[in-house]
Design a protein around this motif. Structure first.
Motif, PDB file in Angstrom:
ATOM      1  N   LEU A  79      16.077 -13.035   6.988  1.00 37.63           N
ATOM      2  CA  LEU A  79      15.759 -14.457   6.996  1.00 37.63           C
ATOM      3  C   LEU A  79      16.906 -15.253   7.606  1.00 37.63           C
ATOM      4  N   GLY A  80      16.555 -16.404   8.163  1.00 40.87           N
ATOM      5  CA  GLY A  80      17.574 -17.281   8.741  1.00 40.87           C
ATOM      6  C   GLY A  80      18.042 -16.789  10.096  1.00 40.87           C
ATOM      7  N   ILE A  81      19.143 -17.361  10.544  1.00 39.75           N
ATOM      8  CA  ILE A  81      19.724 -16.952  11.821  1.00 39.75           C
ATOM      9  C   ILE A  81      20.328 -15.566  11.685  1.00 39.75           C
ATOM     10  N   SER A  82      19.964 -14.681  12.587  1.00 35.34           N
ATOM     11  CA  SER A  82      20.425 -13.299  12.500  1.00 35.34           C
ATOM     12  C   SER A  82      21.842 -13.153  13.045  1.00 35.34           C
ATOM     13  N   THR A  83      22.597 -12.281  12.390  1.00 37.85           N
ATOM     14  CA  THR A  83      23.929 -11.924  12.911  1.00 37.85           C
ATOM     15  C   THR A  83      23.925 -10.434  13.273  1.00 37.85           C
ATOM     16  N   ASN A  92      34.891  -0.684  19.340  1.00 36.20           N
ATOM     17  CA  ASN A  92      35.391  -0.535  17.967  1.00 36.20           C
ATOM     18  C   ASN A  92      36.033  -1.823  17.459  1.00 36.20           C
ATOM     19  N   GLN A  93      35.331  -2.925  17.672  1.00 36.46           N
ATOM     20  CA  GLN A  93      35.818  -4.219  17.207  1.00 36.46           C
ATOM     21  C   GLN A  93      34.651  -5.174  17.043  1.00 36.46           C
ATOM     22  N   ARG A  94      34.917  -6.254  16.339  1.00 35.75           N
ATOM     23  CA  ARG A  94      33.879  -7.269  16.157  1.00 35.75           C
ATOM     24  C   ARG A  94      33.543  -7.900  17.498  1.00 35.75           C
ATOM     25  N   ALA A  95      32.243  -8.013  17.766  1.00 36.94           N
ATOM     26  CA  ALA A  95      31.818  -8.580  19.038  1.00 36.94           C
ATOM     27  C   ALA A  95      32.079 -10.082  19.066  1.00 36.94           C
ATOM     28  N   GLU A  96      32.501 -10.596  20.212  1.00 35.16           N
ATOM     29  CA  GLU A  96      32.754 -12.024  20.353  1.00 35.16           C
ATOM     30  C   GLU A  96      31.488 -12.733  20.828  1.00 35.16           C
ATOM     31  N   GLU A  97      31.264 -13.918  20.254  1.00 37.81           N
ATOM     32  CA  GLU A  97      30.135 -14.766  20.644  1.00 37.81           C
ATOM     33  C   GLU A  97      28.811 -14.000  20.580  1.00 37.81           C
ATOM     34  N   PHE A  98      28.642 -13.229  19.490  1.00 37.55           N
ATOM     35  CA  PHE A  98      27.424 -12.422  19.355  1.00 37.55           C
ATOM     36  C   PHE A  98      26.289 -13.186  18.704  1.00 37.55           C
ATOM     37  N   ILE A  99      26.567 -14.342  18.135  1.00 40.46           N
ATOM     38  CA  ILE A  99      25.540 -15.059  17.386  1.00 40.46           C
ATOM     39  C   ILE A  99      24.821 -16.074  18.267  1.00 40.46           C
ATOM     40  N   ASN A 100      23.503 -15.993  18.253  1.00 40.28           N
ATOM     41  CA  ASN A 100      22.680 -17.011  18.899  1.00 40.28           C
ATOM     42  C   ASN A 100      22.460 -18.121  17.873  1.00 40.28           C
ATOM     43  N   GLU A 196      14.996  -1.932  -1.397  1.00 34.45           N
ATOM     44  CA  GLU A 196      14.239  -2.353  -2.577  1.00 34.45           C
ATOM     45  C   GLU A 196      13.905  -3.840  -2.530  1.00 34.45           C
ATOM     46  N   TYR A 197      14.479  -4.546  -1.535  1.00 37.31           N
ATOM     47  CA  TYR A 197      14.246  -5.988  -1.389  1.00 37.31           C
ATOM     48  C   TYR A 197      13.201  -6.250  -0.312  1.00 37.31           C
ATOM     49  N   ASP A 198      12.560  -7.407  -0.431  1.00 37.01           N
ATOM     50  CA  ASP A 198      11.588  -7.824   0.584  1.00 37.01           C
ATOM     51  C   ASP A 198      12.288  -8.485   1.763  1.00 37.01           C
ATOM     52  N   TYR A 199      13.347  -9.237   1.457  1.00 38.93           N
ATOM     53  CA  TYR A 199      14.082  -9.965   2.485  1.00 38.93           C
ATOM     54  C   TYR A 199      15.578  -9.836   2.231  1.00 38.93           C
ATOM     55  N   PHE A 200      16.354 -10.095   3.278  1.00 35.93           N
ATOM     56  CA  PHE A 200      17.798 -10.190   3.099  1.00 35.93           C
ATOM     57  C   PHE A 200      18.335 -11.284   4.007  1.00 35.93           C
ATOM     58  N   ILE A 201      19.480 -11.827   3.628  1.00 40.55           N
ATOM     59  CA  ILE A 201      20.197 -12.814   4.444  1.00 40.55           C
ATOM     60  C   ILE A 201      21.613 -12.301   4.627  1.00 40.55           C
ATOM     61  N   ASP A 202      22.054 -12.249   5.866  1.00 40.12           N
ATOM     62  CA  ASP A 202      23.379 -11.731   6.187  1.00 40.12           C
ATOM     63  C   ASP A 202      24.377 -12.883   6.256  1.00 40.12           C
ATOM     64  N   ASN A 203      25.289 -12.950   5.262  1.00 33.93           N
ATOM     65  CA  ASN A 203      26.326 -13.983   5.228  1.00 33.93           C
ATOM     66  C   ASN A 203      27.680 -13.445   5.669  1.00 33.93           C
ATOM     67  N   SER A 204      27.659 -12.446   6.525  1.00 39.78           N
ATOM     68  CA  SER A 204      28.910 -11.853   6.983  1.00 39.78           C
ATOM     69  C   SER A 204      29.771 -12.870   7.722  1.00 39.78           C
ATOM     70  N   VAL A 205      29.123 -13.888   8.291  1.00 40.62           N
ATOM     71  CA  VAL A 205      29.823 -14.937   9.037  1.00 40.62           C
ATOM     72  C   VAL A 205      29.698 -16.254   8.287  1.00 40.62           C
TER      73      VAL A 205
END
Length: 418
Positions: A79-83, A92-100, A196-205
């Protein structure tokens, strides 16, 4: 989110004593799998640091192909904006400007779900720090309300950083004040658990750092909710305190002080030194408040000056030991004078008239939904005589000028107007 496996079995103990168990990878990486793990990027880095301190030749992680895991039919809907794909496996590093950052619509994402009862997993907390977390949780509460208008039952579990988080217990206690949350759990989470969940939200950012918006609005945008259509009346902080176990000694001190008159909390310091009132100014302000506010007992949870003694001063610095203590103390106040720190956000939950000192240029955006707050902006007038890129305190002049302009008479008048 980061998808990974570990090379050997190990248990990681959180600050509240609970264990996060990691088991050596068992192929294949299909779902559900008890040995494929998911966490936020920050928690993943913390876990690697822990492994490095134990034995980096024996304990380490390996990143898995995210698309392979997500493509399984049992994987829940995001759900929400995907990361998605925030980690670049090739580099082997966090991608830059990967979020739309284009807006998405939460209602369209859940529209075709043929269920009455849903479970949602939040991967990662709502920002860091006490105040920012509390303010951001307002958006999480609104999310729960909007989902509850669609489904008969909505259970939200939040998984927060735990691998090397010295504030895990404190953070968990903050989330316990949000009564719409079903459970607060430590990261990492296995793909078997997530399925086991229906939805998830990624708050990594942390979206408050990406968008030039109020904390609540930034997270609503992240969740796929049009923040402009949410009434400001809904954007209030909420803290449930019924479960607090407060020491009777603290309760008695506050009760006795209340019997003498009104209580005012003076909270001049922040964890961020740039937000704090300089000590010499804080001491002078405290002395004037004690002198001019005859109807109040001035309360502090911080040691300001041990030499100041007064009948109308209540020092609770030794009694405010936990976040629950601090919230309870604030909830008992009639009025508060504070810097831009957690007290400012907590006061809103209890509708306490508050004066807040800001040094941030965007103070109006930060405080826009706090009806019981009156802000005082202190523009930084310091000038650095050093031409080097680092700041040399000896060569900085006028650093205290903005704070010296504070007048207790003005503060008291503003308090009376709220």
């Amino acid at each position: 989110m980061i998808f990974f496996r570990v090379t050997n079995n190990i248990n990681i103990k959180t600050t509240d004593g609970s264990l996060v168990k990691y088991f050596r990878f068992k192929a294949p990486a299909s779902l559900p799998n008890e040995t494929v793990y998911i966490s936020t990027y920050d928690d993943y880095c913390d876990l690697n640091a822990v492994f490095g301190r134990i034995d980096k030749s024996k304990y380490f992680t390996k990143i898995l192909n995210e698309d392979n895991v997500r493509s399984n039919k049992d994987f829940p809907i995001e759900l929400g904006i995907s990361t998605k794909n925030e980690f670049n496996r090739d580099k082997n590093q966090r991608a830059e400007e990967f979020i739309n950052l284009d807006a998405v619509d939460l209602y369209k994402q859940v529209k075709y779900t043929n269920k009455d009862n849903i479970k949602v997993a939040i991967i990662g907390g709502m920002s860091t720090g006490i105040g920012k977390t509390i303010a951001s949780c307002t958006a999480l509460r609104i999310l729960h309300q909007k989902l509850s208008e669609i489904f008969k039952s909505v259970k939200i579990d939040i998984y927060i950083n735990a691998s090397n988080n010295s504030y895990f217990t404190r953070d968990k206690d903050i989330y316990k004040t949000q009564d719409y949350l079903n459970d607060i759990l430590p990261l990492s989470i296995t793909t078997k658990q997530l399925c086991e969940y229906d939805y998830f939200i990624d708050n990594s950012v942390d979206f408050t750092k990406l968008l030039d918006l109020n904390y609540v609005d930034a997270w609503l945008y992240k969740f796929g909710i049009n923040y402009k259509k949410i009434s400001p009346e809904e954007k209030y902080n909420s803290l449930e305190t019924k479960h607090f176990n407060i020491d009777s000694g603290l309760k008695n001190k506050i009760s006795e002080a209340k019997s003498r008159g009104k209580l005012l909390l003076f909270h001049p310091y922040s964890a961020n030194i740039n937000k704090s009132i300089p000590q010499i100014i804080a001491i002078d302000l405290l002395k004037e408040l004690l002198l001019k506010l005859e109807d109040y007992t001035v309360v502090t949870t911080l040691q300001i000056d041990l030499k100041i003694k007064a009948d109308n001063l209540l020092d609770l610095s030794k009694d405010s030991r936990t976040i629950n203590d601090f919230i309870y103390i604030i909830s008992c106040m009639d009025k508060v004078i504070t810097t831009n720190t957690s007290a400012f956000h907590i006061c809103d939950a209890f509708m306490i008239p508050t004066i807040t000192f800001f040094v941030e240029d965007n103070f109006e955006e930060i405080s826009k939904y706090y009806k019981y707050n009156n802000s005082i902006y202190l523009k930084d007038q310091s000038k650095n005589l050093s031409k080097f890129i680092y700041e040399n305190e000896v060569l900085t002049i006028y650093k205290l000028e903005a704070w010296r302009s504070l007048k207790v008479s003005k503060i008291i008048k503003l308090l009376e107007k709220i």
